[in-house]
Every structure is written in structure tokens, then in C-alpha cells.
Scaffold this active site. Structure first.
Site, PDB file in Angstrom:
ATOM      1  N   HIS A  86     -67.486 -22.749  55.866  1.00  0.00           N
ATOM      2  CA  HIS A  86     -66.362 -23.058  56.626  1.00  0.00           C
ATOM      3  C   HIS A  86     -66.695 -22.659  58.084  1.00  0.00           C
ATOM      4  O   HIS A  86     -67.126 -21.309  58.078  1.00  0.00           O
ATOM      5  CB  HIS A  86     -65.380 -22.440  56.135  1.00  0.00           C
ATOM      6  CG  HIS A  86     -64.567 -22.892  54.777  1.00  0.00           C
ATOM      7  ND1 HIS A  86     -63.608 -23.588  54.538  1.00  0.00           N
ATOM      8  CD2 HIS A  86     -65.387 -23.217  53.715  1.00  0.00           C
ATOM      9  CE1 HIS A  86     -63.262 -23.958  53.352  1.00  0.00           C
ATOM     10  NE2 HIS A  86     -64.562 -23.673  52.647  1.00  0.00           N
ATOM     11  N   HIS A 143     -63.690 -30.096  58.891  1.00  0.00           N
ATOM     12  CA  HIS A 143     -64.860 -29.441  59.620  1.00  0.00           C
ATOM     13  C   HIS A 143     -65.859 -30.040  60.720  1.00  0.00           C
ATOM     14  O   HIS A 143     -66.897 -30.104  60.510  1.00  0.00           O
ATOM     15  CB  HIS A 143     -65.848 -28.464  58.440  1.00  0.00           C
ATOM     16  CG  HIS A 143     -64.941 -27.671  57.755  1.00  0.00           C
ATOM     17  ND1 HIS A 143     -65.464 -27.150  56.460  1.00  0.00           N
ATOM     18  CD2 HIS A 143     -63.689 -26.902  58.033  1.00  0.00           C
ATOM     19  CE1 HIS A 143     -64.580 -26.285  55.909  1.00  0.00           C
ATOM     20  NE2 HIS A 143     -63.934 -26.230  56.590  1.00  0.00           N
TER      21      HIS A 143
END
Length: 617
Positions: A588, A544
Site C-alpha cells: 500500500h 493506489h
């Protein structure tokens, strides 16, 4: 298409003359298939969530022409991308991945970490695990505060979330009452959002834990309401049993538009200055090639070049184009054009750690029998091809947890304070997988039955960098996330592991779990040194990365883009991808990126710069 067969003049020779768009939109694999004399209003570099959203939204005006350039191939009809459970085969080190690695990580015992990023139409949304989590209200309100633009707040972006979402029933059609709050979501957007359609043996035990240990692990009916804290059902970017990537949701349905072209298998190697406007260098030309030995071509944008290449490739491209810290550029032999010291700085990512437990009944291990038996896997794929159902229609993780440490927790004794955006933002995440998962890429053991509990620090304080290796655009950048390099991060991972242990010790798990397994069984969880050693030996990333061209207020240093995502000190150049996030979402990131891109499209359409009144922006 109308212009097929008319080549560009390559290398140093090029002609740039605006012409009318061809009769049909195109998905092309060779630069020569585009018109040699054509120009576009917008050239979008990269086809992840940012690029794909812009492709669709900007071409809603039939008089606006857009070219999207993607380094990788098309994802249309690629079976492992369409089948949700096969996500495990897509990363890292595949044909759909940039196949990057980090430099040795001091906080991870000097290990090099595989660093997957999608190199395909759809970007990382085509290879990720499809978790759809917006984040907290506090995260977005912090974006508004850090940028000086209230348009990035939760309240302002909520309509964009609803605009992009299409909430659909799970593939098994079960009653979702109590699993999601439909009123929170959009129902007519391009992107399918759904709940798991295949129940897992662990589901009832996870639910029961929220009742037995509800003070620490409360149930949350919908984590995308702006208050994600607790344990709840995972929402994902799939529908009808099929992954929905950014390209499938936003680009494929509009490929019939005459004002949109998509060029794949082609890398943008440089952004070229085209002049000076209002005292600032303008960048409305891109240089492209398909390999380091292939011909080089140029393309022109009449309005903007928009970078949507992601948190690693966007700073790399800026560096190659002379935009970045001048001293560092000169050392590499790049002539500085715009001095922006923060390009490639502030890289931040979520460290992830898999912790394995044994299960009593082999039938409760869902994924390992599939990994061990190709014949069984093929039979399940055949079932999916026939009915788009079965275990292949899921990602084999049905719940997710977002949790905070208490104010007096020992994780805050290092003097860094609370790094979260506010009291609604979690510090760590729990994921539950019905099989053996290794965060270091270790293979599934040939015997044994497992369940893995993954711990992810989602408010890390470690910061790293992306820098140039050399001036060859086909060489990877130098990636240093600097994982677990601060007292908070290692303490938070330790605290998350112990929280996970308490979760797995709830009465409901008796008779289901046998206890810690594999190498995790060797760790004395009451010993700080052993827990920390386990974390440093096993932690990697959940992929990420954000922040390498971060957004900041008009006229202020310390950032790369303005609140409208235009690059500071330039004209005709904008960034719409994860690199602009000034704070990593405690989530996320893909959901936030879709919403950012939706608003960015409206900002572009408005034609009103946010910093026109401020000198030097």
C-alpha cells in the site's frame, strides 16, 4: 489573523510584494483571508502525505514561509474520519472524495469503475483503510536503479521510515510479542503506527493456517522489515483508537507556527510561468479559485511551487499549465511551454477482487450486523466516543498476506517475464475481512453471514493514462487505468484466487467457513474461463494510482522529474506525490510516500540540485 480582510486583486489584476509573515499561522477557508501582498518561499499544492510532510519539515526553519493549498475542506473534527471502522463510509462518492470514475475498462467487461481520491486535508490518508506497509527492499533498490540515485534505496530511506514513525501500543494494550519487531520501527516520529486492538473471530484460524500450510503461507512477524513475504499482523496508521491522517500527524501539531498558512476549499487551476532561468521556463506563481464561477486569484512563491496533488490531479495541473506532450496540448487549445511526453503516461494501479465465503456462526460475521442495523452502529460509535475502543477502533482486518508465484508458475507463460522488483517483492496480496465485501460496491445482503477474502495483484503490468477532458480545471481528467489488460495480470489474478482457495481450505477452517458464497459460489474454481470471467466481472481497484509523472535519471527522456523530484526542463517546480514513483510498490503506497516526502524535504532544504551538471534537466 494579522492580514484578515485584505483582499487580493482578482482575475487579471494582481499585486505581488513580499511582506513579513503574519503573527500567527492560519487555517483559512477563503483566499481573501490571506494577505493580498504576501508571498511565500514555497507554495505546496495538495495536502496529502507529500504536502503535509513538507509543510511541517520546511517550516522547521522559522525563516522559511510555506503556504499549503488544499482543494477540499479541513478534516479536523470530522467523526467518520476519526473513527477507523467508518472508513467504509468515506469512499467512494462522498463529500470527502473527488468522486472520479474511470473510462469503460475493456479488461473489466467494459465497466466504469469508481475511483476514490481524498479531497480533504490529509488527502487520501484521511479516507483510506490505514494499511501501513513499507514494501520490500527490492522495490526501493529498484527506485534507486531507475532514478540513478542511491538515495532512494532501502538502506538510504530506512532512517526516514524510522524518523516518520511513532510505534504505539494497540488500543487494548495487549502484549504484542511475536506480532511485530519493535526494533524495525521508529518510536518518536509524527505518525502513529500500531497493531489492531480488537481481536476478530478469524484471527486464530489465519494464524493456524500459517502452521498447517506453512510451506505456502509462512508466518512473518513483521512485514515492514524489508522482507514482507508471508502472512502477518496488519500494521495501520492509527493510535489510541483514532485514525492518524497526514494532516493530523504532520500539520495540526504545527499550526501555531507563524511561518505556515493552510488554505482549504481552494483549487489551484494553473501554474504560471514567471520568467526564464538558465534557459528554462520558471514556474513560481499559481492561479487559484474556489469554483468555476468564483473570482480567480494569484499567489507567488519566491523559491518553489511544489505539486503534491496526487497521481491524477498533478498531471492534470501540468497539462493545464502547458507542461506535457506538445501535440496533445495543442489539440486541446493549450499553448505548450515545456514538452514532456511522459506527463499523464504510465498510470499503474493495483486491481482488487473480493471473494465471499459463508461462515457457520453468525457471531463470526463482525461487520454485516453493523451495516444492517443503524441503532447498533450508533451504540458502537457511542462506545468509541467514550473510550476510543471496541470494534470501531479498528478497520476490521487484522492480518495481511504478501505472496509470490514460483518461478515455473503458469502465470509467467505469457512471455512477459517476472514484473516484480526482485525475489523479496510479492506478486499478490491477500486481505481478510469478517463480513461481506464487494469490490464492485454491491450492498451487503439483507441476510446471511460472510467472510471475504480479497485478492490484489501488486505487480501489475497493465499501464494506463491520465489526460485532459478539456481546459476547465474543475472538470475531472480522463482516467484510464487499463485494468487486467495484459496476459500476466489476468493470470496473476487467477493464480491469486486459487491461492486464496487453498488458504481457505486449510483444516482449521472446517466448522468456521461453509464454503464460497453469494455469486462467488457459482464459480467453478478449476475452470480457467470461469475464474477469469469472475475476475473481469468483479475486479475493481484498491485505489493506489502512481507513476503519471515518474522519476528518471538526469538528462534521460522517458520521465517527468529528476532524481531530486524537480520537473525536467523547468525551474522552480517540483513534484512530491505518488505520480513520481517509477514503479508501483508491491505494498500500500502511503508508507513509501511518507518516506519519499521526508527525503524530499531534506533535498529541498539542502538547496543542491541533483542534476546541475547535466544539460537540459
Amino acid at each position: 489573523m494579522a492580514c484578515r480582510g485584505l483582499p487580493f486583486l482578482a482575475l487579471a489584476f494582481y499585486v505581488l510584494v513580499p511582506v513579513l509573515p503574519p503573527a500567527h499561522a492560519a487555517l483559512v477557508t477563503e483566499p481573501e483571508a490571506l494577505c493580498a501582498t504576501k508571498s511565500y518561499d514555497y507554495i505546496v499544492v495538495g495536502a496529502g502525505p507529500g504536502g503535509c510532510v513538507l509543510a511541517r519539515r520546511l517550516t522547521e526553519d522559522p525563516h522559511t514561509t510555506v503556504l499549503v493549498i488544499e482543494a477540499g475542506p479541513s478534516d479536523i473534527g470530522v467523526l467518520p474520519i476519526e473513527v477507523p471502522l467508518l472508513a467504509r463510509q468515506l469512499q467512494p462518492n462522498t463529500a470527502y472524495d473527488w468522486n472520479y470514475t474511470t473510462v469503460p475498462q475493456a479488461g473489466l467487461d467494459g465497466r466504469v469503475v469508481s475511483y476514490a481520491r481524498g479531497r480533504i486535508l490529509g488527502g487520501s490518508t484521511s479516507i483510506n483503510f490505514m494499511v501501513y506497509s513499507r514494501g520490500s527492499k527490492d522495490d526501493f533498490n529498484k527506485y534507486a536503479e531507475l532514478s540513478g540515485d542511491p538515495g532512494w534505496s532501502w538502506a538510504a530511506l530506512d532512517p526516514y521510515f524510522r524518523k516518520l514513525e511513532r510505534l504505539v501500543l494497540p488500543v487494548d494494550g495487549h502484549d504484542t510479542t511475536g506480532e511485530i519487531v519493535p526494533g524495525v520501527h521508529g518510536i518518536a516520529g509524527p505518525l502513529n503506527i500500531s497493531l489492531p486492538g480488537t481481536m476478530l473471530p478469524s484471527d486464530s484460524h489465519i494464524q493456524q493456517t500459517t502452521r498447517e500450510l506453512g510451506h505456502e503461507f509462512p508466518f512473518n512477524e513483521d512485514m515492514n522489515s524489508g522482507d514482507p513475504l508471508g502472512i502477518g499482523w496488519l500494521q495501520g496508521t492509527y493510535g489510541g483508537g483514532i485514525r492518524q491522517s497526514a494532516s493530523r500527524a504532520y500539520v495540526e501539531p504545527v499550526l501555531g507556527r507563524t511561518n505556515l498558512d493552510v488554505l482549504v476549499n481552494t483549487t489551484v487551476t494553473k501554474i504560471i510561468q514567471t520568467g526564464i532561468e538558465h534557459g528554462k521556463p520558471a514556474f513560481r506563481r499559481v492561479q487559484i479559485a474556489q469554483s468555476s464561477s468564483s473570482p480567480t486569484y494569484v499567489l507567488n512563491a519566491t523559491k518553489e511551487v511544489i505539486l503534491a496533488a496526487g497521481a491524477l490531479n498533478t498531471p492534470q495541473l501540468l497539462f493545464l499549465s502547458g507542461i506535457g506532450p506538445s501535440t496533445a496540448l495543442r489539440k486541446l487549445g493549450v499553448i505548450p511551454v515545456v514538452d514532456l511526453p511522459d506527463v499523464g503516461q504510465h498510470l499503474v494501479d493495483h486491481p482488487q477482487l473480493a471473494n465471499q465465503y459463508g461462515v457457520v456462526r453468525p457471531s463470526d460475521d463482525v461487520t454485516d450486523p453493523i451495516a444492517r442495523n443503524a441503532t447498533f452502529q450508533n451504540a458502537l460509535i457511542t462506545q468509541w466516543e467514550i473510550g476510543r475502543n471496541g470494534v470501531m477502533s479498528s478497520v476490521a482486518q487484522n492480518h495481511i498476506g504478501w505472496l509470490r508465484f514460483s518461478e515455473n508458475d503458469e502465470v509467467f507463460t505469457g512471455g512477459e517475464g517476472d514484473p516484480s522488483a526482485g525475489p523479496l517483492s510479492p506478486h499478490y496480496e491477500l486481505l481478510f475481512s469478517p463480513g461481506f465485501v464487494s469490490s464492485t460496491g454491491a450492498p451487503v445482503p439483507s441476510t446471511g453471514s460472510f467472510m471475504s477474502f480479497r485478492t490484489i495483484v501488486v505487480t501489475p503490468t497493465s499501464r494506463g493514462t491520465v489526460t485532459l477532458n478539456n481546459t476547465d480545471p474543475f472538470d475531472p481528467p480522463i482516467i484510464d487505468p487499463n485494468f487486467l489488460s495484459t496476459p500476466f495480470d489476468i493470470a496473476a489474478m487467477r493464480g491469486a484466487i486459487r491461492s486464496m482457495q487453498r488458504f481457505a481450505s486449510a483444516p482449521t477452517w472446517r466448522g468456521f467457513l461453509t464454503g464460497p458464497a453469494a455469486d462467488f459460489a457459482k464459480v467453478n474454481l478449476s475452470d480457467d474461463a470461469q475464474v477469469d470471467a469472475w475476475a473481469r466481472a468483479q475486479t475493481s481497484t484498491i485505489w493506489h494510482p502512481v507513476g503519471t509523472a515518474r522519476m528518471g535519471p538526469c538528462g534521460k527522456r522517458g520521465s517527468v522529474v529528476n532524481p531530486d523530484l524537480t520537473v525536467k526542463g523547468t525551474a522552480g517546480l517540483r513534484i512530491v506525490d505518488a505520480s513520481v514513483l517509477p514503479l508501483i510498490p508491491a505494498a500500500h503506497p502511503q508508507a513509501a510516500l511518507y518516506a519519499f516526502a521526508e527525503r524530499a524535504a531534506d533535498l529541498i532544504k539542502s538547496g543542491k540540485p541533483s542534476c546541475a551538471h547535466v544539460e537540459g534537466t
